[in-house]
Design a protein around this motif. Structure first.
Motif, short mmCIF file in Angstrom:
data_model
loop_
_atom_site.label_atom_id
_atom_site.label_comp_id
_atom_site.label_asym_id
_atom_site.label_seq_id
_atom_site.Cartn_x
_atom_site.Cartn_y
_atom_site.Cartn_z
N ALA A 215 52.81 50.27 64.42
CA ALA A 215 52.33 48.98 64.91
C ALA A 215 51.53 49.15 66.20
N THR A 216 52.00 50.03 67.07
CA THR A 216 51.28 50.29 68.32
C THR A 216 49.92 50.90 68.02
N TRP A 217 49.88 51.82 67.09
CA TRP A 217 48.63 52.46 66.69
C TRP A 217 47.65 51.44 66.10
N SER A 218 48.16 50.58 65.21
CA SER A 218 47.32 49.57 64.58
C SER A 218 46.74 48.61 65.60
N ARG A 219 47.53 48.28 66.61
CA ARG A 219 47.06 47.39 67.67
C ARG A 219 45.90 48.03 68.43
N CYS A 220 46.01 49.32 68.70
CA CYS A 220 44.93 50.04 69.38
C CYS A 220 43.67 50.09 68.52
N GLN A 221 43.86 50.33 67.23
CA GLN A 221 42.70 50.37 66.34
C GLN A 221 41.99 49.02 66.28
N LEU A 222 42.76 47.95 66.29
CA LEU A 222 42.16 46.62 66.29
C LEU A 222 41.38 46.39 67.58
N ALA A 223 41.97 46.77 68.72
CA ALA A 223 41.28 46.63 70.00
C ALA A 223 39.98 47.44 70.01
N VAL B 206 42.35 55.92 74.77
CA VAL B 206 43.21 56.59 75.75
C VAL B 206 44.68 56.37 75.38
N VAL B 207 45.03 55.14 74.97
CA VAL B 207 46.40 54.88 74.55
C VAL B 207 46.71 55.64 73.26
N MET B 208 45.75 55.70 72.34
CA MET B 208 45.98 56.46 71.11
C MET B 208 46.18 57.95 71.40
N LEU B 209 45.49 58.46 72.42
CA LEU B 209 45.71 59.85 72.83
C LEU B 209 47.15 60.04 73.31
N GLY B 210 47.65 59.07 74.08
CA GLY B 210 49.04 59.13 74.53
C GLY B 210 50.02 59.08 73.37
N ILE C 172 36.85 59.29 73.21
CA ILE C 172 36.94 58.84 74.60
C ILE C 172 35.73 59.30 75.40
N VAL C 173 35.44 60.60 75.36
CA VAL C 173 34.36 61.11 76.21
C VAL C 173 32.99 60.63 75.73
N ALA C 174 32.89 60.21 74.45
CA ALA C 174 31.64 59.62 73.99
C ALA C 174 31.39 58.27 74.65
N ARG C 175 32.46 57.62 75.10
CA ARG C 175 32.36 56.30 75.73
C ARG C 175 32.37 56.38 77.26
N ASP C 176 33.10 57.35 77.80
CA ASP C 176 33.20 57.49 79.26
C ASP C 176 33.34 58.98 79.55
N ARG C 177 32.25 59.60 79.98
CA ARG C 177 32.19 61.07 80.07
C ARG C 177 33.26 61.67 80.96
N TRP C 178 33.62 60.99 82.05
CA TRP C 178 34.55 61.59 83.02
C TRP C 178 35.77 60.68 83.23
N HIS C 179 36.35 60.21 82.17
CA HIS C 179 37.48 59.28 82.23
C HIS C 179 38.71 59.98 82.81
N ARG C 180 39.16 59.52 83.97
CA ARG C 180 40.24 60.20 84.68
C ARG C 180 41.51 60.32 83.85
#
Length: 271
Positions: A71-79, A91-95, A114-122
């Protein structure tokens, strides 16, 4: 909910600041029913979906098990589908992938998104560093190789600049954890040529008011103050403590005991 929504909807294209706000709120609300209630009320609100998923991930850190990972994964995919340019759902899916010991290929596919969207995401870089480290899927050598591969390309003031310091801390704490002679000699690593050069550069640039602009800069300054103290560079640590003021972070001070007490002791020594 309205106040949180207004807070999270600020700076919609500043992915660094949005991720920082989400991570702080997720930790604060990890035991609260509010994120889930917000999703029930607004099931297609991107901020609500990400906050709820991130809070569930934070809640699972102790048990190392997600209550309902699918359910958590599906929520991230929807977002992610509702806000395709936003790296936060990934980032949450990576976690989640780290927590559930996903296949390495899947982890790197998420990383690429992630890096395709934000190259240096902390948050993403720190997450991958720990995934590749000895406590999860890799080794200290793999974590070092990961950071070394970045150093020629990463801007010195990038939001993820602290990943270089984190790997030095990982090596330091690994040596201390092994005990015996290695623990006694752990401090010597700070005096190796490469590490000493990094500390020289960081203590000169990081405390400058205009050097960092990312939201978690104070966390990076806490890392640097801890490292300089561990290395015995008390004179160099003093301006870093000045830049921090009283904004103490839990990590890395909690590795030595109560974070507030350890921080205060270190700051007094530097003064």
């Amino acid at each position: 909910m309205a106040q949180i929504a207004q807070f999270l909807d600020q700076d919609p294209q500043n992915f660094d600041r949005r991720a920082h706000r989400l991570s702080v709120l997720a930790g604060f609300l990890s035991e609260s029913h509010l994120p889930a209630a917000w999703v029930q009320r607004e099931p297609r609100n991107v901020s609500a979906l990400i906050l709820c998923s991130w809070a569930e991930l934070e809640h699972s850190r102790g048990s190392r098990v997600l209550t309902d990972g699918s359910a958590t994964w599906s929520r991230c995919q929807l977002a992610a589908s509702l806000d395709p340019q936003n790296p936060a759902p990934w980032v949450v899916m990576l976690g989640i992938a780290r927590l559930e010991r996903a296949h390495r290929g899947q982890v790197f596919e998420i990383w690429d998104e992630i890096v395709a969207r934000d190259r240096w995401h902390r948050e993403a870089y720190l997450s991958m560093l720990h995934y590749l480290g000895p406590q999860e899927s890799g080794s200290l050598g793999q974590a070092i190789d990961f950071v070394d591969s970045l150093l020629t390309r990463m801007p010195p003031n990038a939001p993820c600049a602290a990943v270089e310091l984190e790997v030095h801390l990982m090596r330091y704490h690994s040596a201390k954890a092994r005990g015996g002679a290695e623990a006694l000699l752990a401090r010597d690593q700070w005096h190796s040529t490469q590490t000493a050069r990094f500390l020289d550069r960081a203590q000169d640039t990081w405390p400058r008011a205009a050097f960092f602009s990312h939201a978690a800069a104070v966390s990076d300054l806490n890392l640097l103050a801890y490292a300089l103290t561990a290395a015995g560079r008390l004179r160099g640590a003093a301006p870093v403590f000045e830049a921090i003021g009283g904004r103490v972070t839990r990590w890395p001070w909690n590795s030595e005991g109560d974070p507030l007490a350890v921080f205060e002791y270190a700051r007094n020594r530097a003064r």
